[in-house]
Write a protein that holds these residues in place. Structure first.
Motif, short mmCIF file in Angstrom:
data_model
loop_
_atom_site.label_atom_id
_atom_site.label_comp_id
_atom_site.label_asym_id
_atom_site.label_seq_id
_atom_site.Cartn_x
_atom_site.Cartn_y
_atom_site.Cartn_z
N VAL A 1 1.01 -1.08 0.01
CA VAL A 1 0.14 -0.06 0.05
C VAL A 1 0.91 1.16 -0.15
O VAL A 1 1.73 1.45 0.97
CB VAL A 1 -0.74 -0.05 1.25
N LEU A 2 0.69 2.15 -1.03
CA LEU A 2 1.63 3.42 -1.22
C LEU A 2 0.77 4.58 -0.92
O LEU A 2 -0.44 4.74 -1.65
CB LEU A 2 2.13 3.35 -2.44
N ALA A 3 0.77 5.28 0.10
CA ALA A 3 -0.04 6.58 0.56
C ALA A 3 0.85 7.65 0.05
O ALA A 3 1.98 8.11 0.46
CB ALA A 3 -0.07 6.41 1.97
N TYR A 4 0.06 8.60 -0.96
CA TYR A 4 0.56 9.56 -1.36
C TYR A 4 2.21 9.54 -1.67
O TYR A 4 2.99 10.42 -0.93
CB TYR A 4 0.44 10.99 -0.82
N PRO A 5 2.52 8.60 -2.28
CA PRO A 5 4.13 8.22 -2.24
C PRO A 5 4.97 9.04 -3.05
O PRO A 5 4.52 9.40 -4.17
CB PRO A 5 4.01 6.56 -2.74
N VAL A 6 6.18 9.40 -2.71
CA VAL A 6 7.13 9.69 -3.68
C VAL A 6 7.50 8.64 -4.46
O VAL A 6 7.66 7.51 -4.02
CB VAL A 6 8.48 10.18 -2.71
N SER A 7 7.52 8.89 -5.99
CA SER A 7 8.00 7.73 -7.01
C SER A 7 8.86 8.12 -7.90
O SER A 7 9.88 7.43 -8.10
CB SER A 7 6.76 7.05 -7.32
N ARG A 8 8.67 9.19 -8.40
CA ARG A 8 9.55 9.75 -9.61
C ARG A 8 10.64 10.21 -9.06
O ARG A 8 10.78 11.13 -8.30
CB ARG A 8 8.47 10.72 -10.48
N MET A 9 11.78 10.09 -9.84
CA MET A 9 12.96 10.51 -9.58
C MET A 9 13.58 11.53 -10.79
O MET A 9 14.71 12.27 -10.47
CB MET A 9 14.22 9.36 -9.48
N ALA B 1 8.03 3.56 -10.68
CA ALA B 1 7.47 3.58 -11.93
C ALA B 1 8.20 2.74 -12.77
O ALA B 1 7.97 1.71 -13.66
CB ALA B 1 6.76 5.05 -12.71
N LEU B 2 9.52 3.22 -13.08
CA LEU B 2 10.39 2.51 -13.96
C LEU B 2 10.81 1.46 -13.71
O LEU B 2 11.22 0.30 -14.34
CB LEU B 2 11.58 3.51 -14.36
N ALA B 3 10.97 0.92 -12.30
CA ALA B 3 11.32 -0.48 -11.72
C ALA B 3 10.00 -1.14 -11.85
O ALA B 3 10.37 -2.32 -11.21
CB ALA B 3 11.94 0.01 -10.38
#
Length: 321
Positions: free
Chosen positions: A203-211, A240-242
Motif C-alpha cells: 500500500v503506497l500512500a501519497y508516495p514519492v515515486s518519480r526521480m 514507476a520505471l522499476a
C-alpha cells in the motif's frame, strides 16, 4: 556508545506512560539486535539520535519526529484480537526525518482495530553519513520484513499475510521494497536474512515515486540519490520505471490537490504496474493535500482511506477468514 544511550533513551520514551491520546508501543525491537547495522560503520559513534516534539499541545496530541537513527527498530502494536495479518508501516519525512505519531502510531491504531498487527519501522536516513547511504533505508525495510515473517517476533503471524504500507517518502521506501525485495543490499547476518523480503501486498500512500520530471519531489530525490543522479541509478530508484511483473498486489491513494508530491507520482506507478500485469488499485481524492494520515483526513473524503485499504485487503484474502 553515545548513540546507543540515546537510542535506549528513546526506547524508554516510546514505552513509558504518556499523557497523549495515542498509546505507546507494546514492544520495541532493534531489528539488527546488538550488532551495528550494515552500512552504518563509524558514523554510529558520532551521530546523535534526536527526537523532537512538534506539537504545541503534546498533552493532547503528539507529533514527534526523529533523526540520527543508528539503531533502527520496530515499534510493535498488537491488536486485542489478532487475525494473523501483519503490516510493516513506513512513515514519511522526506528522507530527512521519520515521523512517529502522525503517520505511524495513529495509523497503527486504526489497523489494530481491524485485527492487524502493525510494526512501525524507525529506519535509517540516507543523507546522514552512512556508508552506502542510499541503500540503508532499504536494508532496514528488508530486514524488518524478514524479521516479521520469521517466528522470532510473533508466532501468531501468518508469514503469507505480511504486507507493507508507506507514506510519502516512506511510500517510496515501500515501493522500493516492492520492486527491490530480492536485491542483496548487505551480507546475510543470520538465518532470518535468508527469508523472503517480498511483501505479500503493498500500500503506497501519497508516495514519492518519480526521480525526475515535473512530478519529482526534489528534496527526497536529492537526499536519496543526489540532485543529478546517473540515469541508471535514477531508473533503479524510480518506482514507476522499476515496475516488475512479479511484484505483489498494489494499492495506492493520493489527493489530487497535493502540492508537495504531485498525484502523478501515484498515477504513473499505477499505470506502470498495470502494464506489467500486476493487480493494482488506485483512489484519487479531490482534496486532502499532502501528509494527511489519519488526523488531517477527518471531515474530508480522504477520511475513507483506511476502510478502502482494509476492504481491498479483505478481497485479496489478506485479512484471513
Amino acid at each position: 556508545m553515545r548513540s546507543l544511550i540515546v537510542v535506549m533513551g528513546l526506547m524508554m520514551c516510546l514505552s513509558g506512560p504518556s499523557l497523549a491520546q495515542h498509546r505507546e508501543p507494546d514492544q520495541v525491537i532493534p531489528i539488527w539486535g546488538e550488532a551495528v547495522p550494515p552500512g552504518t560503520g563509524p558514523v554510529a559513534d558520532t551521530l546523535d539520535e534526536v527526537i523532537t516534539e512538534r506539537s504545541a499541545t503534546p498533552e493532547l496530541i503528539r507529533d514527534r519526529m526523529v533523526v540520527g537513527i543508528t539503531r533502527p527498530r520496530l515499534l510493535v502494536f498488537r491488536p486485542q484480537q489478532p487475525n494473523g495479518t501483519a503490516l510493516l508501516l513506513l512513515p514519511g519525512g522526506g528522507y530527512q526525518r521519520v515521523v512517529i505519531d502522525k503517520e505511524g502510531i495513529e495509523s497503527a491504531e486504526r489497523f489494530n482495530a481491524a485485527g492487524v498487527t502493525v510494526y512501525v519501522l524507525l529506519y535509517r536516513l540516507p543523507d546522514e553519513g552512512h556508508d552506502g547511504g542510499t541503500d540503508v533505508p532499504l536494508q532496514d525495510a528488508q530486514r524488518a520484513m524478514r524479521l516479521i515473517r520469521s517466528d522470532a517476533l510473533d508466532h501468531e503471524i501468518d508469514p503469507q499475510r505480511v504486507g507493507v504500507i508507506g507514506f510519502s517518502a516512506g511510500g517510496h521506501l515501500a515501493g522500493s521494497l516492492t520492486t527491490r525485495f530480492d536485491v542483496e543490499t548487505h551480507e546475510g547476518a543470520d538465518p532470518v536474512d535468508g527469508l523472503s523480503a517480498r511483501p505479500d501486498f503493498s500500500v503506497l500512500a501519497y508516495p514519492v515515486s518519480r526521480m525526475s520530471g515535473p512530478a519529482v519531489h526534489e528534496g527526497s530525490r536529492d537526499r536519496l540519490i543526489g540532485p543529478d543522479p546517473d540515469p541508471d541509478v535514477r531508473a533503479i530508484h524510480d518506482i514507476a520505471l522499476a515496475a516488475r511483473g512479479d511484484a505483489p498486489p498494489l494499492f495506492l491513494f493520493h489527493a489530487a490537490d497535493d502540492a508537495s508530491v504531485p498525484v502523478a507520482n501515484s498515477l504513473d506507478v499505477f499505470s506502470a504496474f498495470q502494464a506489467v500485469g500486476v493487480a493494482a488499485e488506485i483512489h484519487v481524492f479531490a482534496e486532502g493535500g499532502h501528509g494527511f494520515g489519519i488526523r488531517f483526513a477527518e471531515g474530508l473524503p480522504v477520511e475513507a482511506w483506511p476502510d478502502l485499504v482494509l476492504a481491498w485487503m479483505d478481497r485479496g484474502g489478506f485479512l484471513g477468514e
